[in-house]
Motif scaffolding. Structure first.
Motif, PDB file in Angstrom:
ATOM      1  N   TYR A  41       0.941  -1.492  -0.498  1.00 23.42           N
ATOM      2  CA  TYR A  41       0.194   0.227   0.200  1.00 23.42           C
ATOM      3  C   TYR A  41       0.692   1.424  -0.276  1.00 23.42           C
ATOM      4  O   TYR A  41       0.683   2.354  -0.496  1.00 23.42           O
ATOM      5  N   VAL A  42       2.259   1.274   0.786  1.00 25.80           N
ATOM      6  CA  VAL A  42       2.869   2.261   0.994  1.00 25.80           C
ATOM      7  C   VAL A  42       3.198   2.253  -0.453  1.00 25.80           C
ATOM      8  O   VAL A  42       3.603   3.529  -1.327  1.00 25.80           O
ATOM      9  N   PHE A  45       1.176   4.577  -2.675  1.00 26.86           N
ATOM     10  CA  PHE A  45       0.920   5.934  -2.800  1.00 26.86           C
ATOM     11  C   PHE A  45      -0.612   5.738  -1.937  1.00 26.86           C
ATOM     12  O   PHE A  45      -0.811   7.021  -1.966  1.00 26.86           O
ATOM     13  N   ASP A  47      -0.906   5.872   1.643  1.00 28.71           N
ATOM     14  CA  ASP A  47      -0.601   5.791   2.870  1.00 28.71           C
ATOM     15  C   ASP A  47      -1.629   5.445   3.828  1.00 28.71           C
ATOM     16  O   ASP A  47      -2.105   4.749   4.701  1.00 28.71           O
ATOM     17  N   ALA A  50      -2.479   2.257   3.649  1.00 26.37           N
ATOM     18  CA  ALA A  50      -0.894   1.633   4.786  1.00 26.37           C
ATOM     19  C   ALA A  50      -1.157   1.535   6.609  1.00 26.37           C
ATOM     20  O   ALA A  50      -1.286   0.978   7.473  1.00 26.37           O
ATOM     21  N   VAL A  51      -1.286   2.412   6.576  1.00 27.63           N
ATOM     22  CA  VAL A  51      -2.082   2.821   7.930  1.00 27.63           C
ATOM     23  C   VAL A  51      -2.465   2.995   8.718  1.00 27.63           C
ATOM     24  O   VAL A  51      -3.305   1.649  10.034  1.00 27.63           O
TER      25      VAL A  51
END
Length: 170
Positions: A41-42, A45, A47, A50-51
């Motif tokens: 996911y990072v 892009f 973000d 991903a978090v």
């Protein structure tokens, strides 16, 4: 190149997680799978996703599962092992579910709705709000995967609670 490395780690650790009989090793390979998916996911892009992956799945569900496994009663210092070895039914049911969900999403045609096309206009003057766009996408195009993820989260919590209970008292 990094995408292929993280994808290979995710697939291999996911396969090991499904095929191993030791639940503690399966939990740790689930950790590796979830971390490599967050890394993908990072790289894409995404973000926010991903978090969210790290906070919800790695931080919440996996910790509950591992604590459930570690706190469960052990019989004569033997590891907690899974008793179900019927993998064929699981693979066939998951493939049928994948085919059904893919067909349903393909037939829905969410992107042609007029109020979704109007939402792509500028929200804050010259800036676009990514949270606004994520909210619209979650409630339209990705509502089915969002609900499936919530059900998987519920099942994981129920499984962790079941593993942590003392079966002799029940």
């Amino acid at each position: 190149m990094l995408f292929y490395i993280f994808a290979a780690v995710a697939v291999l650790s996911g396969a090991y997680m499904v095929l191993t009989r030791n639940l503690l090793y399966a939990g740790f390979s689930l950790l590796l799978t979830l971390l490599s998916i967050a890394a993908i996911y990072v790289l894409l892009f995404a973000d926010f996703v991903a978090v969210t992956q790290l906070m919800v799945y790695v931080g919440g569900v996996l910790v509950l599962i591992l604590f459930g496994i570690m706190l469960s009663s052990r019989v004569h210092d033997k590891s907690v092992m899974s008793e179900n070895t019927n993998v064929g039914w699981g693979i066939s049911i998951s493939l049928l579910t994948l085919i059904g969900l893919s067909y349903t999403i393909w037939q829905a045609g969410f992107s042609s709705l007029p109020w979704i096309q109007q939402a792509d206009t500028n929200v804050l003057g010259g800036q676009k709000s990514t949270v606004h766009l994520i909210g619209i996408k979650l409630m339209t195009d990705f509502v089915l995967p969002f609900e499936i993820a919530s059900l998987l989260l519920l099942i994981a919590l129920m499984g962790a609670a079941y593993i942590a209970t003392d079966k002799e008292k029940v």
